[in-house]
Design an enzyme around this catalytic site. Structure first.
Site, PDB file in Angstrom:
ATOM      1  N   GLY A 223      27.773  78.277  45.074  1.00 24.64           N
ATOM      2  CA  GLY A 223      26.792  78.238  46.151  1.00 24.64           C
ATOM      3  C   GLY A 223      25.419  77.909  45.596  1.00 24.64           C
ATOM      4  O   GLY A 223      25.189  78.010  44.376  1.00 24.64           O
TER       5      GLY A 223
ATOM      6  N   CYS B 265      24.646  84.836  39.621  1.00 25.27           N
ATOM      7  CA  CYS B 265      23.614  84.030  40.303  1.00 25.27           C
ATOM      8  C   CYS B 265      23.127  82.961  39.337  1.00 25.27           C
ATOM      9  O   CYS B 265      22.831  83.263  38.170  1.00 25.27           O
ATOM     10  CB  CYS B 265      22.458  84.933  40.724  1.00 25.27           C
ATOM     11  SG  CYS B 265      21.157  84.054  41.600  1.00 25.27           S
ATOM     12  N   LEU B 266      23.023  81.741  39.845  1.00 26.77           N
ATOM     13  CA  LEU B 266      22.561  80.645  38.983  1.00 26.77           C
ATOM     14  C   LEU B 266      21.098  80.845  38.573  1.00 26.77           C
ATOM     15  O   LEU B 266      20.654  80.260  37.591  1.00 26.77           O
ATOM     16  CB  LEU B 266      22.749  79.304  39.697  1.00 26.77           C
ATOM     17  CG  LEU B 266      24.212  78.947  40.024  1.00 26.77           C
ATOM     18  CD1 LEU B 266      24.287  77.643  40.813  1.00 26.77           C
ATOM     19  CD2 LEU B 266      25.047  78.855  38.749  1.00 26.77           C
TER      20      LEU B 266
ATOM     21  N   HIS C  84      18.979  84.731  49.481  1.00 27.36           N
ATOM     22  CA  HIS C  84      18.022  83.840  48.798  1.00 27.36           C
ATOM     23  C   HIS C  84      17.018  83.260  49.805  1.00 27.36           C
ATOM     24  O   HIS C  84      15.809  83.194  49.528  1.00 27.36           O
ATOM     25  CB  HIS C  84      18.745  82.673  48.121  1.00 27.36           C
ATOM     26  CG  HIS C  84      19.282  82.987  46.747  1.00 27.36           C
ATOM     27  ND1 HIS C  84      18.495  83.455  45.718  1.00 27.36           N
ATOM     28  CD2 HIS C  84      20.533  82.859  46.222  1.00 27.36           C
ATOM     29  CE1 HIS C  84      19.241  83.615  44.625  1.00 27.36           C
ATOM     30  NE2 HIS C  84      20.487  83.269  44.914  1.00 27.36           N
TER      31      HIS C  84
ATOM     32  N   HIS D 250      25.080  86.211  50.033  1.00 29.04           N
ATOM     33  CA  HIS D 250      24.263  86.019  48.825  1.00 29.04           C
ATOM     34  C   HIS D 250      23.245  84.888  49.061  1.00 29.04           C
ATOM     35  O   HIS D 250      22.058  85.024  48.718  1.00 29.04           O
ATOM     36  CB  HIS D 250      25.203  85.701  47.663  1.00 29.04           C
ATOM     37  CG  HIS D 250      24.555  85.446  46.345  1.00 29.04           C
ATOM     38  ND1 HIS D 250      24.701  86.289  45.263  1.00 29.04           N
ATOM     39  CD2 HIS D 250      23.764  84.420  45.897  1.00 29.04           C
ATOM     40  CE1 HIS D 250      24.028  85.808  44.235  1.00 29.04           C
ATOM     41  NE2 HIS D 250      23.460  84.663  44.588  1.00 29.04           N
ATOM     42  N   GLU D 251      23.710  83.777  49.652  1.00 28.01           N
ATOM     43  CA  GLU D 251      22.798  82.622  49.843  1.00 28.01           C
ATOM     44  C   GLU D 251      21.764  82.908  50.933  1.00 28.01           C
ATOM     45  O   GLU D 251      20.596  82.504  50.807  1.00 28.01           O
ATOM     46  CB  GLU D 251      23.598  81.354  50.177  1.00 28.01           C
ATOM     47  CG  GLU D 251      24.647  80.937  49.145  1.00 28.01           C
ATOM     48  CD  GLU D 251      24.159  80.896  47.718  1.00 28.01           C
ATOM     49  OE1 GLU D 251      22.957  80.687  47.489  1.00 28.01           O
ATOM     50  OE2 GLU D 251      24.977  81.103  46.791  1.00 28.01           O
TER      51      GLU D 251
ATOM     52  N   GLN E 237      16.313  78.280  45.650  1.00 29.03           N
ATOM     53  CA  GLN E 237      16.553  78.250  44.193  1.00 29.03           C
ATOM     54  C   GLN E 237      16.102  76.946  43.544  1.00 29.03           C
ATOM     55  O   GLN E 237      15.944  76.882  42.323  1.00 29.03           O
ATOM     56  CB  GLN E 237      18.044  78.467  43.897  1.00 29.03           C
ATOM     57  CG  GLN E 237      18.532  79.871  44.257  1.00 29.03           C
ATOM     58  CD  GLN E 237      20.023  80.009  44.054  1.00 29.03           C
ATOM     59  OE1 GLN E 237      20.795  79.644  44.920  1.00 29.03           O
ATOM     60  NE2 GLN E 237      20.435  80.528  42.920  1.00 29.03           N
TER      61      GLN E 237
HETATM   62  O1  K1U Z   1      23.451  81.436  44.653  1.00 24.26           O
HETATM   63  C1  K1U Z   1      23.826  81.333  43.496  1.00 24.26           C
HETATM   64  O2  K1U Z   1      23.111  81.677  42.582  1.00 24.26           O
HETATM   65  C2  K1U Z   1      25.213  80.810  43.205  1.00 24.26           C
HETATM   66  C3  K1U Z   1      26.187  81.906  42.826  1.00 24.26           C
HETATM   67  C4  K1U Z   1      26.940  82.316  44.077  1.00 24.26           C
HETATM   68  C5  K1U Z   1      27.739  83.583  44.047  1.00 24.26           C
HETATM   69  C6  K1U Z   1      28.609  83.890  43.029  1.00 24.26           C
HETATM   70  C7  K1U Z   1      29.354  85.057  43.042  1.00 24.26           C
HETATM   71  C8  K1U Z   1      29.242  85.912  44.090  1.00 24.26           C
HETATM   72  C9  K1U Z   1      28.365  85.630  45.094  1.00 24.26           C
HETATM   73  C10 K1U Z   1      27.629  84.456  45.085  1.00 24.26           C
HETATM   74  C11 K1U Z   1      27.128  81.355  41.769  1.00 24.26           C
HETATM   75  O3  K1U Z   1      27.787  80.401  41.992  1.00 24.26           O
HETATM   76  S1  K1U Z   1      27.196  82.156  40.231  1.00 24.26           S
HETATM   77  C12 K1U Z   1      28.451  81.256  39.343  1.00 24.26           C
HETATM   78  C13 K1U Z   1      29.843  81.571  39.794  1.00 24.26           C
HETATM   79  O4  K1U Z   1      30.067  82.555  40.468  1.00 24.26           O
HETATM   80  C14 K1U Z   1      30.976  80.688  39.436  1.00 24.26           C
HETATM   81  C15 K1U Z   1      30.819  79.638  38.595  1.00 24.26           C
HETATM   82  C16 K1U Z   1      31.899  78.807  38.277  1.00 24.26           C
HETATM   83  C17 K1U Z   1      33.128  79.063  38.823  1.00 24.26           C
HETATM   84  C18 K1U Z   1      33.307  80.134  39.659  1.00 24.26           C
HETATM   85  C19 K1U Z   1      32.242  80.940  39.967  1.00 24.26           C
HETATM   86 ZN    ZN Z   2      22.064  83.423  43.596  1.00 23.16          ZN
END
Ligand code: K1U
Ligand code: ZN
Length: 167
Positions: A46, A91-92, A137, A133-134, A51
């Site tokens: 996401g 979270c990225l 943000h 989560h989004e 972000q």
């Molecule tokens: O919003 C963001 O920072 C993105 C975030 C979203 C998220 C992840 C986990 C739970 C709730 C919301 C991410 O994508 S973090 C990276 C991640 O979860 C992932 C990366 C590669 C493959 C699978 C998952």
């Molecule tokens: Zn996030």
């Protein structure tokens, strides 16, 4: 298309509340495409416009294994929610940090699609978590804000250390 730089916690711009999109035009469609490319490259499931330092209510999500089910949400609003579930989140904007957050187990979200048409989606599991989560943000909230003060302080210190190493 273009890759966009992702803001890192505790950047104060992550606290800004995003504004509703009044016109779904080619600029918004381009931004959604750039955000999708940035999310896939990261990689993540996401990304919210906040972000990438754009304070408009737009977010992209793809929770599929094959990375072929992109969902674009414009002006998303949770209109119904039920149950609660605690799961690990990342979270990225807070790379390398994962912790448990309690969320609604099921949500119904209303939003506009890329044609500006109203849509409604009922979600559970990872998609429901990611939607919440989004939207957090877009409201200036990072998942770290759900954690204890002690954990938040530790994460801030860890991020400051990371920033020093990569500087
Ligand atoms: O919003 C963001 O920072 C993105 C975030 C979203 C998220 C992840 C986990 C739970 C709730 C919301 C991410 O994508 S973090 C990276 C991640 O979860 C992932 C990366 C590669 C493959 C699978 C998952
Ligand atoms: Zn996030």
């Amino acid at each position: 298309m273009a890759l966009l730089p992702i803001l890192r916690f505790p950047d104060p711009r992550l606290k800004k509340v995003a504004l509703p999109i009044t016109n779904v035009d080619n600029g918004i469609r381009r931004l959604a495409a750039d955000m999708a490319e940035t999310m896939y490259e990261a990689p993540g499931i996401g990304l919210a416009a906040t972000q990438v330092d754009v304070h408009k209510r737009l977010m992209v999500i793809d929770v599929s294994e094959e990375k072929n089910a992109l969902c674009v949400f414009i002006n998303p609003e949770i209109v119904n929610q039920a149950g609660s579930e605690t799961g690990e989140e990342g979270c990225l904007s807070v790379p390398g940090i994962y912790d448990k957050v309690e969320r609604a187990a099921e949500v119904t979200v209303r939003y506009l699609d890329l044609d500006g048409k109203p849509q409604q989606l009922a979600a559970d599991g990872l998609l429901a978590v990611c939607i919440q989560h989004e939207i957090d943000h877009l409201n200036g909230k990072v998942f770290v804000d759900h954690l204890s003060q002690l954990k938040q302080t530790r994460i801030r210190n860890k991020m400051a250390k990371q920033a020093r190493v990569t500087a």
